[in-house]
Scaffold this motif. Sequence first.
Motif, short mmCIF file in Angstrom:
data_model
loop_
_atom_site.label_atom_id
_atom_site.label_comp_id
_atom_site.label_asym_id
_atom_site.label_seq_id
_atom_site.Cartn_x
_atom_site.Cartn_y
_atom_site.Cartn_z
N ASN A 1 -21.92 6.96 0.55
CA ASN A 1 -22.28 6.05 -0.55
C ASN A 1 -22.65 4.66 -0.07
OD1 ASN A 1 -19.75 5.13 0.24
ND2 ASN A 1 -19.07 4.68 -1.86
N LEU A 2 -22.90 4.48 1.22
CA LEU A 2 -23.16 3.14 1.76
C LEU A 2 -24.31 2.44 1.05
CD1 LEU A 2 -22.82 0.87 3.82
CD2 LEU A 2 -24.24 2.19 5.41
N GLN A 3 -25.48 3.10 0.97
CA GLN A 3 -26.64 2.45 0.36
C GLN A 3 -26.41 2.18 -1.12
OE1 GLN A 3 -29.64 1.52 2.23
NE2 GLN A 3 -29.58 0.24 0.39
N GLU A 4 -25.72 3.09 -1.78
CA GLU A 4 -25.42 2.91 -3.21
C GLU A 4 -24.56 1.66 -3.43
OE1 GLU A 4 -22.77 5.18 -6.64
OE2 GLU A 4 -23.50 6.31 -4.91
N VAL A 5 -23.55 1.48 -2.59
CA VAL A 5 -22.69 0.31 -2.70
C VAL A 5 -23.48 -0.97 -2.43
CG1 VAL A 5 -20.70 -0.89 -1.69
CG2 VAL A 5 -20.58 1.56 -2.18
N LEU A 6 -24.34 -0.94 -1.42
CA LEU A 6 -25.13 -2.12 -1.08
C LEU A 6 -26.12 -2.46 -2.18
CD1 LEU A 6 -25.85 -1.49 2.72
CD2 LEU A 6 -24.18 -3.06 1.71
N ASP A 7 -26.72 -1.45 -2.78
CA ASP A 7 -27.69 -1.70 -3.85
C ASP A 7 -27.04 -2.38 -5.06
OD1 ASP A 7 -29.72 -0.59 -2.37
OD2 ASP A 7 -29.59 1.39 -3.32
N ALA A 8 -25.76 -2.11 -5.27
CA ALA A 8 -25.07 -2.62 -6.46
C ALA A 8 -24.45 -4.00 -6.25
CB ALA A 8 -23.98 -1.65 -6.89
N ALA B 1 -16.89 -1.66 6.45
CA ALA B 1 -16.14 -1.55 7.71
C ALA B 1 -16.92 -0.68 8.69
CB ALA B 1 -14.76 -0.95 7.46
N THR B 2 -16.78 -0.96 9.97
CA THR B 2 -17.45 -0.14 10.98
C THR B 2 -16.73 1.19 11.16
OG1 THR B 2 -18.16 -2.15 12.10
CG2 THR B 2 -18.27 -0.11 13.36
N GLY C 1 -20.15 -4.77 14.46
CA GLY C 1 -20.55 -3.41 14.77
C GLY C 1 -21.35 -2.76 13.66
N SER C 2 -21.40 -3.42 12.50
CA SER C 2 -22.14 -2.88 11.35
C SER C 2 -23.35 -3.75 11.01
CB SER C 2 -21.22 -2.78 10.13
OG SER C 2 -20.22 -1.80 10.32
N GLU C 3 -23.99 -4.30 12.05
CA GLU C 3 -25.12 -5.21 11.83
C GLU C 3 -26.29 -4.55 11.12
OE1 GLU C 3 -23.43 -4.86 14.63
OE2 GLU C 3 -22.49 -6.84 14.84
N THR C 4 -26.32 -3.21 11.14
CA THR C 4 -27.41 -2.50 10.46
C THR C 4 -27.42 -2.78 8.96
OG1 THR C 4 -28.43 -0.33 10.18
CG2 THR C 4 -26.06 -0.42 10.03
N VAL C 5 -26.32 -3.29 8.43
CA VAL C 5 -26.26 -3.65 7.01
C VAL C 5 -27.35 -4.66 6.67
CG1 VAL C 5 -24.88 -4.94 5.31
CG2 VAL C 5 -23.83 -3.11 6.66
N ARG C 6 -27.68 -5.54 7.59
CA ARG C 6 -28.73 -6.52 7.32
C ARG C 6 -30.07 -5.84 7.09
NH1 ARG C 6 -27.74 -11.81 8.14
NH2 ARG C 6 -25.79 -12.41 9.18
N THR C 7 -30.30 -4.75 7.81
CA THR C 7 -31.55 -4.00 7.63
C THR C 7 -31.56 -3.25 6.31
OG1 THR C 7 -31.71 -3.69 10.03
CG2 THR C 7 -33.04 -2.24 8.65
N LEU C 8 -30.40 -2.74 5.92
CA LEU C 8 -30.29 -2.00 4.67
C LEU C 8 -30.28 -2.91 3.46
CD1 LEU C 8 -27.52 0.55 5.76
CD2 LEU C 8 -29.99 0.94 5.63
N LEU C 9 -30.07 -4.20 3.68
CA LEU C 9 -29.96 -5.16 2.59
C LEU C 9 -30.84 -6.37 2.89
CD1 LEU C 9 -28.04 -5.11 0.05
CD2 LEU C 9 -26.61 -6.75 1.28
N PRO C 10 -32.17 -6.17 2.97
CA PRO C 10 -33.05 -7.22 3.48
C PRO C 10 -33.19 -8.45 2.59
CG PRO C 10 -34.34 -5.39 2.63
CD PRO C 10 -32.91 -4.95 2.60
#
Length: 346
Positions: free
Chosen positions: A278-285, A246-247, A294-303
């Motif tokens: 814990n954003l990156q931790e959740v994305l890594d899993a 969520a943004t 508004g949270s488009e940066t997730v694409r960069t964190l999850l290439p």
Amino acid sequence: MNPGATSTVLDTEPFAWPLGIDRSLGVPVGAQLRGQLEYGIACGDIPRGARLPSVRELSQELGVAHMTVAGVYKELLSLGLIVTARGRGTFVADVPQPPPGPDPARLTRLLSDTLAQAENEGFSLRQIGEAMNALIARGARPPQTGVSVLLVGLFADATRGYAADVQAALPAGDRVQAVTLDDLRSGRSLEGTHSADVVLALAHRLNETRALLPGREVIPVGFIPSQRTRAALAALDPMIRLAIVATFEEFLPTFLGGVKRFAPHVSAIQATHLHAANLQEVLDACDVAIYATGSETVRTLLPHKPALEYRHIVDPRDVEGLVLPAVEAHRAAQQSALPKSRKELS
């Protein structure tokens, strides 16, 4: 009653919309409650004019402190999303009533003052009439065939999408301009705001928009999840590990509920928000991520993993019931005003 809005106040039972507090999310209880109510109102899940539970009723139902519920209601009241009626309760704000059109009596007073001043300076009525006709002829313009609509949103890309939704419903020749609240705060796009015939704003940002456009009538429009979003969630593999981002943390419970609503077959879900530690931790899993506008940066964190945006569209019911009538009313006023003025001056 709150002066900024109106409401169809009915003595009915409180509208039963599922509210809940998820203490496992780490989001403050008050923020969760406010987010669910704000989103529910903006999306039309809680209808305009619906009666809300009293502070005491909602406090007991959710097991939340009385002061917390009262504080949330106070915030929503300040946003213009709810209104109170003494002795009757709290209600979702209805659509604001548009102000009356230009006052002909005021025009008569302005012209009378000008005429009197010109006569006092020695000009004859004939001279005044000739000068007035020349000025009107110089400034005359053909009737406008298109209506200009301004849509004010929060995020630039999403607002352009909302504007495209409205544009598709309008006749050829009408035009919709998209601007954000940040554009207005910074002074960008001011030319478009002054020339717009009809101004629209997201329902839960109505008061902010009004404050930035003083004197302009602003029509609130809601939004709903797009068909593309619903279809993408329904098509998810039930065995994946899904992350949702969520943004704004206050919308996390509602966002999570929306994903579960359209993807009930997916059971492994972790929810977080854009600014969580814990954003990156959740994305890594995860195997797939669903992120809010508004949270488009997730694409960069999850290439190297699929990431889908949970997009909305302007509620077609508001386009049909609010936007189109406002546009047609303005068009009718345009078409009737100019011929009338020319006839009177001929």
